[in-house]
Design a protein around this motif. Sequence first.
Motif, PDB file in Angstrom:
ATOM      1  N   MET A  37       0.863  -1.085  -0.039  1.00 39.77           N
ATOM      2  CA  MET A  37       0.029  -0.075  -0.058  1.00 39.77           C
ATOM      3  C   MET A  37       0.684   1.162   0.099  1.00 39.77           C
ATOM      4  SD  MET A  37      -3.094   0.823   0.026  1.00 39.77           S
ATOM      5  CE  MET A  37      -3.898   2.397   0.303  1.00 39.77           C
ATOM      6  N   ALA A  38       1.869   1.288   0.936  1.00 42.68           N
ATOM      7  CA  ALA A  38       2.863   2.356   0.763  1.00 42.68           C
ATOM      8  C   ALA A  38       3.455   2.805  -0.364  1.00 42.68           C
ATOM      9  CB  ALA A  38       3.689   2.371   2.107  1.00 42.68           C
ATOM     10  N   ALA A  39       3.717   1.524  -1.014  1.00 38.13           N
ATOM     11  CA  ALA A  39       4.578   1.635  -2.440  1.00 38.13           C
ATOM     12  C   ALA A  39       3.564   2.474  -3.590  1.00 38.13           C
ATOM     13  CB  ALA A  39       5.181   0.215  -2.849  1.00 38.13           C
ATOM     14  N   THR A  40       2.113   2.124  -3.192  1.00 37.33           N
ATOM     15  CA  THR A  40       1.594   3.124  -4.241  1.00 37.33           C
ATOM     16  C   THR A  40       1.804   4.585  -4.066  1.00 37.33           C
ATOM     17  OG1 THR A  40      -0.161   3.450  -2.789  1.00 37.33           O
ATOM     18  CG2 THR A  40      -0.425   1.351  -4.307  1.00 37.33           C
ATOM     19  N   GLY A  41       2.303   4.866  -2.969  1.00 39.45           N
ATOM     20  CA  GLY A  41       2.492   6.392  -2.788  1.00 39.45           C
ATOM     21  C   GLY A  41       4.008   6.610  -2.856  1.00 39.45           C
ATOM     22  N   ILE A  42       4.791   5.882  -2.542  1.00 38.38           N
ATOM     23  CA  ILE A  42       6.362   6.128  -2.695  1.00 38.38           C
ATOM     24  C   ILE A  42       6.930   4.987  -3.266  1.00 38.38           C
ATOM     25  CG2 ILE A  42       8.345   6.612  -1.374  1.00 38.38           C
ATOM     26  CD1 ILE A  42       6.656   7.770   0.730  1.00 38.38           C
ATOM     27  N   PRO A  43       6.972   4.671  -4.635  1.00 41.42           N
ATOM     28  CA  PRO A  43       7.438   3.306  -5.227  1.00 41.42           C
ATOM     29  C   PRO A  43       8.769   2.671  -4.804  1.00 41.42           C
ATOM     30  CG  PRO A  43       6.461   4.880  -6.829  1.00 41.42           C
ATOM     31  CD  PRO A  43       6.813   5.682  -5.402  1.00 41.42           C
ATOM     32  N   GLN A  44       9.437   3.651  -4.339  1.00 48.01           N
ATOM     33  CA  GLN A  44      10.955   2.982  -3.842  1.00 48.01           C
ATOM     34  C   GLN A  44      10.850   2.187  -2.578  1.00 48.01           C
ATOM     35  OE1 GLN A  44      10.008   6.202  -4.441  1.00 48.01           O
ATOM     36  NE2 GLN A  44      11.429   7.106  -5.871  1.00 48.01           N
ATOM     37  N   LEU A  45       9.523   2.344  -2.029  1.00 46.08           N
ATOM     38  CA  LEU A  45       9.473   1.272  -0.680  1.00 46.08           C
ATOM     39  C   LEU A  45       9.341  -0.012  -1.020  1.00 46.08           C
ATOM     40  CD1 LEU A  45       7.069   3.597   1.599  1.00 46.08           C
ATOM     41  CD2 LEU A  45       9.614   3.060   1.763  1.00 46.08           C
ATOM     42  N   LYS A  46       8.937  -0.472  -2.359  1.00 46.51           N
ATOM     43  CA  LYS A  46       8.971  -1.831  -3.016  1.00 46.51           C
ATOM     44  C   LYS A  46      10.338  -2.377  -2.900  1.00 46.51           C
ATOM     45  CE  LYS A  46       5.889  -0.667  -6.718  1.00 46.51           C
ATOM     46  NZ  LYS A  46       5.785  -0.494  -8.226  1.00 46.51           N
ATOM     47  N   GLU A  47      11.424  -1.650  -2.631  1.00 45.48           N
ATOM     48  CA  GLU A  47      12.693  -2.168  -2.882  1.00 45.48           C
ATOM     49  C   GLU A  47      13.418  -2.525  -1.174  1.00 45.48           C
ATOM     50  OE1 GLU A  47      15.349   0.788  -4.618  1.00 45.48           O
ATOM     51  OE2 GLU A  47      14.106   0.988  -6.445  1.00 45.48           O
ATOM     52  N   TRP A  48      12.597  -2.233  -0.215  1.00 43.52           N
ATOM     53  CA  TRP A  48      12.733  -2.507   1.174  1.00 43.52           C
ATOM     54  C   TRP A  48      12.266  -4.012   1.391  1.00 43.52           C
ATOM     55  CZ3 TRP A  48      12.193   1.471   5.365  1.00 43.52           C
ATOM     56  CH2 TRP A  48      12.742   2.559   4.859  1.00 43.52           C
ATOM     57  N   ASP A  49      13.159  -4.500   2.424  1.00 38.55           N
ATOM     58  CA  ASP A  49      12.760  -5.895   3.035  1.00 38.55           C
ATOM     59  C   ASP A  49      11.266  -5.504   3.737  1.00 38.55           C
ATOM     60  OD1 ASP A  49      13.474  -8.690   4.194  1.00 38.55           O
ATOM     61  OD2 ASP A  49      13.226  -7.327   5.809  1.00 38.55           O
ATOM     62  N   ALA A  50      10.340  -6.451   3.914  1.00 36.21           N
ATOM     63  CA  ALA A  50       9.174  -6.232   4.286  1.00 36.21           C
ATOM     64  C   ALA A  50       9.151  -5.796   5.710  1.00 36.21           C
ATOM     65  CB  ALA A  50       7.962  -7.308   3.960  1.00 36.21           C
ATOM     66  N   LYS A  51       9.941  -6.619   6.503  1.00 42.54           N
ATOM     67  CA  LYS A  51      10.336  -6.573   7.897  1.00 42.54           C
ATOM     68  C   LYS A  51      10.833  -5.220   8.081  1.00 42.54           C
ATOM     69  CE  LYS A  51      11.175  -9.076  12.020  1.00 42.54           C
ATOM     70  NZ  LYS A  51      10.093  -8.907  12.996  1.00 42.54           N
ATOM     71  N   THR A  52      12.011  -4.967   7.571  1.00 39.33           N
ATOM     72  CA  THR A  52      12.547  -3.601   7.774  1.00 39.33           C
ATOM     73  C   THR A  52      11.499  -2.590   7.438  1.00 39.33           C
ATOM     74  OG1 THR A  52      14.777  -4.402   7.082  1.00 39.33           O
ATOM     75  CG2 THR A  52      14.422  -2.238   6.838  1.00 39.33           C
ATOM     76  N   PHE A  53      10.728  -2.843   6.632  1.00 34.09           N
ATOM     77  CA  PHE A  53       9.850  -1.567   6.217  1.00 34.09           C
ATOM     78  C   PHE A  53       8.681  -1.500   7.594  1.00 34.09           C
ATOM     79  CE2 PHE A  53       5.220  -0.665   5.272  1.00 34.09           C
ATOM     80  CZ  PHE A  53       5.495   0.678   4.836  1.00 34.09           C
ATOM     81  N   GLY A  54       8.301  -2.669   7.858  1.00 28.85           N
ATOM     82  CA  GLY A  54       7.194  -2.697   9.133  1.00 28.85           C
ATOM     83  C   GLY A  54       7.748  -2.115  10.301  1.00 28.85           C
ATOM     84  N   GLN A  55       9.044  -2.213  10.701  1.00 31.80           N
ATOM     85  CA  GLN A  55       9.771  -2.024  11.954  1.00 31.80           C
ATOM     86  C   GLN A  55       9.806  -0.264  11.615  1.00 31.80           C
ATOM     87  OE1 GLN A  55      10.484  -3.983  14.692  1.00 31.80           O
ATOM     88  NE2 GLN A  55       9.133  -4.796  13.480  1.00 31.80           N
ATOM     89  N   ALA A  56      10.165   0.103  10.496  1.00 29.86           N
ATOM     90  CA  ALA A  56      10.599   1.338  10.350  1.00 29.86           C
ATOM     91  C   ALA A  56       9.026   2.258  10.557  1.00 29.86           C
ATOM     92  CB  ALA A  56      11.181   1.615   9.103  1.00 29.86           C
ATOM     93  N   LEU A  57       8.242   1.614   9.917  1.00 28.43           N
ATOM     94  CA  LEU A  57       6.793   2.236  10.140  1.00 28.43           C
ATOM     95  C   LEU A  57       6.315   2.378  11.435  1.00 28.43           C
ATOM     96  CD1 LEU A  57       4.203   3.420   8.531  1.00 28.43           C
ATOM     97  CD2 LEU A  57       3.504   0.982   8.317  1.00 28.43           C
ATOM     98  N   TRP A  58       6.274   1.303  12.183  1.00 28.70           N
ATOM     99  CA  TRP A  58       5.952   1.491  13.583  1.00 28.70           C
ATOM    100  C   TRP A  58       6.761   2.361  14.505  1.00 28.70           C
ATOM    101  CZ3 TRP A  58       7.719   0.302  18.291  1.00 28.70           C
ATOM    102  CH2 TRP A  58       8.832  -0.569  18.474  1.00 28.70           C
ATOM    103  N   LEU A  59       8.214   2.392  14.274  1.00 30.87           N
ATOM    104  CA  LEU A  59       8.786   3.280  14.918  1.00 30.87           C
ATOM    105  C   LEU A  59       8.499   4.569  14.647  1.00 30.87           C
ATOM    106  CD1 LEU A  59      12.313   1.145  15.034  1.00 30.87           C
ATOM    107  CD2 LEU A  59      10.795   1.818  16.747  1.00 30.87           C
ATOM    108  N   ALA A  60       8.336   5.007  13.125  1.00 29.99           N
ATOM    109  CA  ALA A  60       7.980   6.439  12.794  1.00 29.99           C
ATOM    110  C   ALA A  60       6.786   6.966  13.495  1.00 29.99           C
ATOM    111  CB  ALA A  60       8.028   6.538  11.269  1.00 29.99           C
ATOM    112  N   GLU A  61       5.747   6.009  13.369  1.00 28.00           N
ATOM    113  CA  GLU A  61       4.461   6.270  13.908  1.00 28.00           C
ATOM    114  C   GLU A  61       4.604   6.716  15.491  1.00 28.00           C
ATOM    115  OE1 GLU A  61       1.264   4.084  12.794  1.00 28.00           O
ATOM    116  OE2 GLU A  61       1.452   4.231  11.023  1.00 28.00           O
ATOM    117  N   VAL A  62       5.443   5.890  16.374  1.00 29.08           N
ATOM    118  CA  VAL A  62       5.582   6.142  17.448  1.00 29.08           C
ATOM    119  C   VAL A  62       6.496   7.392  17.660  1.00 29.08           C
ATOM    120  CG1 VAL A  62       6.799   5.135  19.623  1.00 29.08           C
ATOM    121  CG2 VAL A  62       5.288   3.722  18.402  1.00 29.08           C
ATOM    122  N   GLY A  63       7.337   7.720  17.043  1.00 28.12           N
ATOM    123  CA  GLY A  63       8.155   8.741  17.120  1.00 28.12           C
ATOM    124  C   GLY A  63       7.459  10.037  16.808  1.00 28.12           C
TER     125      GLY A  63
END
Length: 133
Positions: A37-63
């Motif tokens: 879903m995020a890659a529909t807005g920022i296509p470069q996110l497709k290149e990330w590892d899904a676990k790394t993306f998920g961890q970055a997402l929740w940490l960004a939201e908490v931050g």
Amino acid sequence: MRLSNAILRGVSGAYILQSGLGKKDLPLEAYEGLQGMAATGIPQLKEWDAKTFGQALWLAEVGVGGLLLTPFVSKRLAGLALTAFSAGMLTMYFNNNEMTQDDGIRPTQEGTPLSKDVWLAAIGLALVVQSKG
């Protein structure tokens, strides 16, 4: 801190913090879905590892939620963080044809949950503008 700022920061901060904490221990398949879903807005996110993306997402939201809820963080910094976060969310909304009606602005049924991020952008901008006054 003025009451109006406390309300803007408290409501949006608690919402985003709770959202981030809810994503902390999701299964890999859920992170893959969020990443798609995020890659529909920022296509470069497709290149990330899904676990790394998920961890970055929740940490960004908490931050971002934490910044908003911390009273000694300036309105400007909290507002800029919220504006950037909501702008990222809105890229998914505006770059996904299923989310908007033919005019590209009004939400479809599928787009309504994401279109609410315009309110977060407005709160972020209000905090930035108030910091100049």
